[in-house]
Write a protein that holds these residues in place. Sequence first.
Motif, PDB file in Angstrom:
ATOM      1  N   ALA A  50       3.576 -13.463   0.015  1.00 46.42           N
ATOM      2  CA  ALA A  50       2.623 -12.811  -0.880  1.00 46.42           C
ATOM      3  C   ALA A  50       2.009 -11.572  -0.225  1.00 46.42           C
ATOM      4  O   ALA A  50       1.827 -10.542  -0.877  1.00 46.42           O
ATOM      5  N   ALA A  51       1.687 -11.663   1.054  1.00 46.39           N
ATOM      6  CA  ALA A  51       1.120 -10.513   1.767  1.00 46.39           C
ATOM      7  C   ALA A  51       2.134  -9.372   1.850  1.00 46.39           C
ATOM      8  O   ALA A  51       1.785  -8.207   1.634  1.00 46.39           O
ATOM      9  N   LEU A  52       3.379  -9.710   2.131  1.00 52.65           N
ATOM     10  CA  LEU A  52       4.426  -8.681   2.210  1.00 52.65           C
ATOM     11  C   LEU A  52       4.620  -7.999   0.867  1.00 52.65           C
ATOM     12  O   LEU A  52       4.698  -6.760   0.786  1.00 52.65           O
ATOM     13  N   LEU A  53       4.681  -8.780  -0.202  1.00 49.52           N
ATOM     14  CA  LEU A  53       4.866  -8.198  -1.532  1.00 49.52           C
ATOM     15  C   LEU A  53       3.672  -7.349  -1.952  1.00 49.52           C
ATOM     16  O   LEU A  53       3.837  -6.311  -2.604  1.00 49.52           O
ATOM     17  N   THR A  54       2.479  -7.749  -1.551  1.00 51.81           N
ATOM     18  CA  THR A  54       1.287  -6.963  -1.855  1.00 51.81           C
ATOM     19  C   THR A  54       1.321  -5.622  -1.128  1.00 51.81           C
ATOM     20  O   THR A  54       1.026  -4.578  -1.716  1.00 51.81           O
ATOM     21  N   VAL A  55       1.677  -5.650   0.132  1.00 50.19           N
ATOM     22  CA  VAL A  55       1.780  -4.399   0.908  1.00 50.19           C
ATOM     23  C   VAL A  55       2.851  -3.492   0.306  1.00 50.19           C
ATOM     24  O   VAL A  55       2.638  -2.280   0.175  1.00 50.19           O
TER      25      VAL A  55
END
Length: 54
Positions: free
Chosen positions: A3-8
């Motif tokens: 989720a953090a990677l996709l948000t970035v």
Amino acid sequence: MLAALLTVLLFALIIFGLGAAFDQFDHRGWGYVVGIATCLVMVVAGVSAARRDR
């Protein structure tokens, strides 16, 4: 972690997409500024909504 990677990646798409859009008018730097401001507004809204739910 995903989720953090996709948000970035989403934020990067917004920032560089607006930079490219503003480049059509010879103002790429302003596009980056607007993109970063948009992402900051989304982060503040998310944090505010999360605090309100508690």
